[in-house]
Design a protein around this motif. Structure first.
Motif, PDB file in Angstrom:
ATOM      1  N   PRO A   1      -9.956   6.740   7.172  1.00  0.00           N
ATOM      2  CA  PRO A   1     -10.067   7.972   6.370  1.00  0.00           C
ATOM      3  C   PRO A   1     -10.173   7.689   4.867  1.00  0.00           C
ATOM      4  CG  PRO A   1      -8.357   8.217   8.013  1.00  0.00           C
ATOM      5  CD  PRO A   1      -8.776   6.781   8.038  1.00  0.00           C
ATOM      6  N   TYR A   2      -9.450   6.674   4.381  1.00  0.00           N
ATOM      7  CA  TYR A   2      -9.530   6.333   2.958  1.00  0.00           C
ATOM      8  C   TYR A   2     -10.950   5.921   2.583  1.00  0.00           C
ATOM      9  CZ  TYR A   2      -9.085   3.880  -1.433  1.00  0.00           C
ATOM     10  OH  TYR A   2      -9.269   3.472  -2.735  1.00  0.00           O
ATOM     11  N   LEU A   3     -11.538   5.046   3.372  1.00  0.00           N
ATOM     12  CA  LEU A   3     -12.898   4.586   3.070  1.00  0.00           C
ATOM     13  C   LEU A   3     -13.917   5.725   3.157  1.00  0.00           C
ATOM     14  CD1 LEU A   3     -12.861   1.119   4.855  1.00  0.00           C
ATOM     15  CD2 LEU A   3     -12.682   1.589   2.393  1.00  0.00           C
TER      16      LEU A   3
ATOM     17  N   VAL B   1       0.830  -1.205   0.000  1.00  0.00           N
ATOM     18  CA  VAL B   1       0.000   0.000   0.000  1.00  0.00           C
ATOM     19  C   VAL B   1       0.867   1.259   0.000  1.00  0.00           C
ATOM     20  CG1 VAL B   1      -0.449   0.498   2.462  1.00  0.00           C
ATOM     21  CG2 VAL B   1      -2.246   0.818   0.785  1.00  0.00           C
ATOM     22  N   LEU B   2       2.034   1.194   0.627  1.00  0.00           N
ATOM     23  CA  LEU B   2       2.922   2.359   0.591  1.00  0.00           C
ATOM     24  C   LEU B   2       3.474   2.595  -0.811  1.00  0.00           C
ATOM     25  CD1 LEU B   2       4.936   2.035   3.920  1.00  0.00           C
ATOM     26  CD2 LEU B   2       3.024   3.564   3.402  1.00  0.00           C
ATOM     27  N   LEU B   3       3.703   1.505  -1.549  1.00  0.00           N
ATOM     28  CA  LEU B   3       4.247   1.632  -2.907  1.00  0.00           C
ATOM     29  C   LEU B   3       3.187   1.930  -3.956  1.00  0.00           C
ATOM     30  CD1 LEU B   3       6.761  -1.353  -2.866  1.00  0.00           C
ATOM     31  CD2 LEU B   3       7.309   1.092  -2.770  1.00  0.00           C
TER      32      LEU B   3
ATOM     33  N   ASN C   1      -5.738   4.162  11.211  1.00  0.00           N
ATOM     34  CA  ASN C   1      -5.455   5.562  10.880  1.00  0.00           C
ATOM     35  C   ASN C   1      -5.354   5.793   9.383  1.00  0.00           C
ATOM     36  OD1 ASN C   1      -5.470   6.407  13.526  1.00  0.00           O
ATOM     37  ND2 ASN C   1      -3.254   6.274  13.761  1.00  0.00           N
ATOM     38  N   ARG C   2      -5.070   4.762   8.622  1.00  0.00           N
ATOM     39  CA  ARG C   2      -5.000   4.902   7.163  1.00  0.00           C
ATOM     40  C   ARG C   2      -6.307   4.489   6.489  1.00  0.00           C
ATOM     41  NH1 ARG C   2      -0.822   5.095   3.176  1.00  0.00           N
ATOM     42  NH2 ARG C   2      -1.744   4.630   1.163  1.00  0.00           N
TER      43      ARG C   2
ATOM     44  N   HIS D   1      -6.904   1.600  -5.682  1.00  0.00           N
ATOM     45  CA  HIS D   1      -8.056   1.203  -4.859  1.00  0.00           C
ATOM     46  C   HIS D   1      -7.946  -0.270  -4.448  1.00  0.00           C
ATOM     47  CE1 HIS D   1     -12.009   1.073  -3.178  1.00  0.00           C
ATOM     48  NE2 HIS D   1     -12.391   0.139  -4.041  1.00  0.00           N
ATOM     49  N   PHE D   2      -7.572  -1.131  -5.385  1.00  0.00           N
ATOM     50  CA  PHE D   2      -7.407  -2.553  -5.064  1.00  0.00           C
ATOM     51  C   PHE D   2      -6.393  -2.739  -3.949  1.00  0.00           C
ATOM     52  CE2 PHE D   2      -5.040  -6.525  -5.608  1.00  0.00           C
ATOM     53  CZ  PHE D   2      -6.060  -7.438  -5.404  1.00  0.00           C
ATOM     54  N   VAL D   3      -5.278  -2.039  -4.045  1.00  0.00           N
ATOM     55  CA  VAL D   3      -4.211  -2.173  -3.043  1.00  0.00           C
ATOM     56  C   VAL D   3      -4.681  -1.643  -1.687  1.00  0.00           C
ATOM     57  CG1 VAL D   3      -1.928  -1.285  -2.432  1.00  0.00           C
ATOM     58  CG2 VAL D   3      -2.332  -2.216  -4.695  1.00  0.00           C
ATOM     59  N   GLU D   4      -5.418  -0.542  -1.687  1.00  0.00           N
ATOM     60  CA  GLU D   4      -5.953  -0.018  -0.425  1.00  0.00           C
ATOM     61  C   GLU D   4      -6.929  -1.021   0.201  1.00  0.00           C
ATOM     62  OE1 GLU D   4      -5.163   2.646   1.370  1.00  0.00           O
ATOM     63  OE2 GLU D   4      -3.879   3.676  -0.069  1.00  0.00           O
ATOM     64  N   CYS D   5      -7.747  -1.653  -0.616  1.00  0.00           N
ATOM     65  CA  CYS D   5      -8.687  -2.673  -0.111  1.00  0.00           C
ATOM     66  C   CYS D   5      -7.944  -3.909   0.373  1.00  0.00           C
ATOM     67  CB  CYS D   5      -9.710  -3.040  -1.190  1.00  0.00           C
ATOM     68  SG  CYS D   5     -10.857  -1.706  -1.533  1.00  0.00           S
TER      69      CYS D   5
END
Length: 162
Positions: free
Chosen positions: A137-139, A60-62, A133-134, A77-81
């Motif tokens: 807020p993203y969702l 997710v950082l990359l 914390n990540r 979005h896929f990586v965040e999920c």
């Protein structure tokens, strides 16, 4: 067991005390487990499961929402999920393995359970705090954006009918 990569990683973010402490606790746990009378396999499996969660964090950082513009939005979005699901799954399985470890004959009720348990718990709580914390807020940003997109056509059709 090769500790060099973990020790080397410690000094990348020396100005981040939490990151530094995380690696210090991991190293102490790895050395400590060799003197524990039982549960080596469970401990190693737990470490692998937690590292799989760490893998989702690194990805997710990359490639997450903060990635460069050349990473497609769908990939971000896929990586965040993936991270949003993978990290807490890793943490829950890590807790389950810890509970199993703490109940093993030969270690149950010993100071090892409490010492390693404190380290394991601190690591999992810290990981989940960073995850929440990540991810939350993203969702919320995604949800607000979707609500705005869905509301825009409705307001446009209302203006046309007037």
């Amino acid at each position: 067991m090769d500790h060099e990569p973990r020790i080397k990683d410690m000094f990348i973010f020396i100005n981040d005390p939490l990151f530094f402490a995380h690696h210090a606790v991991c190293i102490l746990g790895m050395f400590g487990i060799f003197s524990v009378p039982a549960g080596l396999g469970t401990f190693i499996l737990g470490a692998v499961v937690l590292e799989l969660g760490t893998l989702t964090f690194n990805v997710v950082l990359l490639c997450g929402e903060d990635a460069p513009k050349d990473v497609p939005a769908a990939v971000k979005h896929f990586v965040e999920c993936l991270y949003g699901f993978g990290m807490p799954l890793s943490n829950v399985v890590g807790v389950a393995l810890w509970l199993h470890f703490a109940s093993l004959e030969g270690i149950k009720g010993t100071p090892w359970v409490w010492g390693l348990g404190a380290c394991w718990t601190a690591l999992i709580v810290g990981r989940e705090q960073i995850h929440l914390n990540r991810t939350i807020p993203y969702l919320w940003r995604r949800r607000r954006a979707r609500v705005r997109v869905n509301a825009a056509p409705a307001s446009a059709s209302t203006k046309k009918s007037q």
